[in-house]
Design a protein around this motif. Structure first.
Motif, PDB file in Angstrom:
ATOM      1  N   ALA A   7       0.810  -1.217   0.000  1.00  0.00           N
ATOM      2  CA  ALA A   7       0.000   0.000   0.000  1.00  0.00           C
ATOM      3  C   ALA A   7       0.842   1.265   0.000  1.00  0.00           C
ATOM      4  O   ALA A   7       0.374   2.326  -0.421  1.00  0.00           O
ATOM      5  N   ASP A   8       2.101   1.178   0.463  1.00  0.00           N
ATOM      6  CA  ASP A   8       2.950   2.368   0.505  1.00  0.00           C
ATOM      7  C   ASP A   8       3.767   2.561  -0.773  1.00  0.00           C
ATOM      8  O   ASP A   8       4.678   3.385  -0.824  1.00  0.00           O
ATOM      9  N   THR A   9       3.437   1.817  -1.832  1.00  0.00           N
ATOM     10  CA  THR A   9       4.066   1.997  -3.142  1.00  0.00           C
ATOM     11  C   THR A   9       3.463   3.209  -3.836  1.00  0.00           C
ATOM     12  O   THR A   9       2.259   3.444  -3.749  1.00  0.00           O
ATOM     13  N   THR A  10       4.275   3.992  -4.539  1.00  0.00           N
ATOM     14  CA  THR A  10       3.735   5.143  -5.259  1.00  0.00           C
ATOM     15  C   THR A  10       2.963   4.684  -6.491  1.00  0.00           C
ATOM     16  O   THR A  10       3.173   3.576  -6.997  1.00  0.00           O
ATOM     17  N   ILE A  11       2.082   5.553  -6.978  1.00  0.00           N
ATOM     18  CA  ILE A  11       1.315   5.244  -8.184  1.00  0.00           C
ATOM     19  C   ILE A  11       2.253   4.964  -9.353  1.00  0.00           C
ATOM     20  O   ILE A  11       2.042   4.031 -10.131  1.00  0.00           O
ATOM     21  N   LYS A 149       0.429   7.437  -2.795  1.00  0.00           N
ATOM     22  CA  LYS A 149       0.592   6.006  -2.564  1.00  0.00           C
ATOM     23  C   LYS A 149      -0.629   5.225  -3.047  1.00  0.00           C
ATOM     24  O   LYS A 149      -1.752   5.732  -3.065  1.00  0.00           O
ATOM     25  N   VAL A 150      -0.380   3.968  -3.392  1.00  0.00           N
ATOM     26  CA  VAL A 150      -1.441   3.088  -3.875  1.00  0.00           C
ATOM     27  C   VAL A 150      -2.556   2.948  -2.843  1.00  0.00           C
ATOM     28  O   VAL A 150      -3.741   2.936  -3.184  1.00  0.00           O
ATOM     29  N   GLY A 151      -2.173   2.847  -1.572  1.00  0.00           N
ATOM     30  CA  GLY A 151      -3.169   2.672  -0.525  1.00  0.00           C
ATOM     31  C   GLY A 151      -4.166   3.809  -0.442  1.00  0.00           C
ATOM     32  O   GLY A 151      -5.295   3.627   0.027  1.00  0.00           O
TER      33      GLY A 151
END
Length: 389
Positions: A7-11, A149-151
């Protein structure tokens, strides 16, 4: 192995994973789930191209507001995203508050007399048309694209619910979810385990149907012309298309507004088919914006020609596949499976003008029927309400 995205990965990073892995979506893992054995704790949802398009267009609307109040430098776009503060300055709530722009940008937009509830002034395609590559620089190379972030978008930006099935679920339920209830893929979990074991996709089902050739039940249905089976389900006058000289951002906006995954690209009064653009094509615009920097007005045709010419660098571009109204369902299944596409365009006449669209979901629906109260008995009222949202 199922590819998961924290979830903490950037778009931007998530988009690269989807593109390089040649997948349409991936489950979003919650890093704070700990040792929970409940998949509801472990996963926040799914990130896919549809979610990214929704998020990009929301940000594009905000960027359009800011840029319509002055130049990017004048309004301070790129100084850093502030999320909810920026959106609230415009009176926006919900997903817009997640997206956000800078305080300076939103303040300048508000000072220009533009209110969120009045359509955000200029829309994204208009801003892109007027401001050219300055618009794409703000949207793609500055904030919030670089740090969101993805989350933050997994739950707010989606078209369909995140609804796993168990390994002992019936295939009828899976087929209904992928057709009537419009899910693009169905995660599979093992009872008592928090991890997603696999995904069942519409493409996989149609490939499976292709391998049933020679069986009586399959041949009986697949030998029929698609028109005899009621396909295309949508009448020709309701087909959503995009003209080749319209802006590419308008194409993605049209997909978002109609919740569809692709558009036929047409020319002339009879809507002659000249190509197609799909929702996953947003990856080219986001990952390789430098390819489009020379375009003051980036039209759909410019976009298609550019990504086709750069196919070796960007990866395979999905071909535009057609059929006739008297084509057999079996031949349509062969085309969908062999070309790994999501839809086939039904055309008529020597000019091959578009009269309909046949999707993977449409094909699956030709082979199944929902028994009375099937999901009421199988899943319960809560899930049915979720599916019917």
């Amino acid at each position: 192995m199922v590819i998961e995205i924290p979830a903490d990965t950037t778009i931007a990073e998530a988009l690269k994973v989807l593109s390089e892995s040649n997948i349409m979506s991936a489950p979003v893992r919650n890093p704070e789930a700990g040792d929970s054995l409940d998949w509801r704790d472990k996963y926040l949802g799914i990130i896919d191209y549809a979610a990214i398009v929704l998020w990009v267009l929301e940000n594009a609307e905000l960027a359009a507001v800011a840029l319509s109040a002055g130049s990017a430098a004048a309004v301070g776009v790129g100084a850093g995203a502030v999320g909810a503060i920026g959106a609230l300055a415009l009176g926006a709530t919900g997903p817009l508050a997640v997206a956000g722009l800078t305080v300076a940008a939103v303040t300048a937009a508000a000072a220009g007399g533009i209110a969120a509830e009045k359509g955000l002034g200029k829309d994204a395609p208009t801003a892109a048309d007027t401001l050219g590559d300055d618009f794409y620089k703000v949207l793609l190379q500055e904030e919030p694209f670089k740090s969101t972030k993805v989350g933050q978008i997994a739950k707010s930006f989606r078209w369909t619910p995140f609804l796993p099935v168990a390994t002992d679920s019936s295939m009828l339920s899976v087929l209904l979810l992928l057709s009537k209830y419009r899910l693009r893929n169905v995660p599979v979990v093992k009872p008592g385990s928090p991890s997603i074991k696999n995904f069942i996709t519409q493409s996989a089902i149609v490939k499976g149907l292709q391998q049933c050739k020679g069986r009586d039940w399959f041949d009986c249905i697949s030998s029929s012309p698609i028109s005899d089976l009621g396909l295309p389900f949508m009448s020709y006058d309701r087909v959503v298309s995009i003209k080749s000289d319209e802006l590419i951002l308008e194409a993605f906006k049209r997909m978002k507004d109609n919740q569809i995954g692709g558009l036929p690209v047409v020319e002339g009064p009879k809507q002659k088919l000249v190509g197609s653009v799909g929702i996953r094509d947003i990856r080219y615009l986001l990952l390789k914006p430098d390819l489009f920097s020379n375009f003051r007005q980036l039209t759909v045709l410019d976009f298609i020609n550019t990504i086709t010419a750069s196919e070796q660098e960007l990866g395979k571009v999905a071909p535009t596949i057609t059929c006739k109204l008297d084509s057999s369902l079996g031949s349509v299944i062969e085309k969908l499976a062999a070309n790994q596409v999501q839809r086939v365009y039904a055309v008529a006449g020597e000019e091959e003008y578009v009269v309909g669209v046949v999707t993977l979901r449409d094909v699956i629906s030709c082979f199944i029927h929902e028994p009375p109260n099937h999901f009421d008995n199988y899943y319960g009222l809560a899930v049915m309400e979720l599916l019917n949202e």
